[in-house]
Motif scaffolding. Sequence first.
Motif: not given
Length: 159
Positions: A132-143
């Motif tokens: 979950i935290f990896i998915l959140i970090s990928l989303g925030i990192g791209v956004a």
Amino acid sequence: MEILLIISKSIAAGIAGVGFAILFNVPQRTLFPIGILSALGGLVKFGTMHFGVDIVLASFLAAIIIGVTSIKVAYSKDSPPLVFYIPSVIPMVPGFFIYKMMLGIMSLTTVNDKDVYLQNLIATVNNGTKAIFILISLGIGVAVPMLITRKETIKKKKS
């Protein structure tokens, strides 16, 4: 020896990124930059993990690099940044941790021993939390790069 492993994983990420780009039917002129962006993201992720950075932070840094670079590449190829960053980030989705979490959930239904159950529960929650935290970090990192440069990119396109 470790550097060759990091480079080979980065090349594999580049190939996977191109595969996802083909799956999403992006224009052919964008395939090479997507492969380079995916490989760059893999290089940042695996390179920072080699130096002891946690996988969540390494994924976040790689996603930021992909997000910033995809904005620059989008103007040179006259395509939206979405075409570049989505296929480039998909190879970093934590499939291994999600798989281990699902196996852990299934094993919890069959365990009768309290100690084994507790051990499996801890491992399952750990894998799920990491995913979950990896998915959140990928989303925030791209956004974040997209949101920061939003007005700037509109001004550049209108002129």
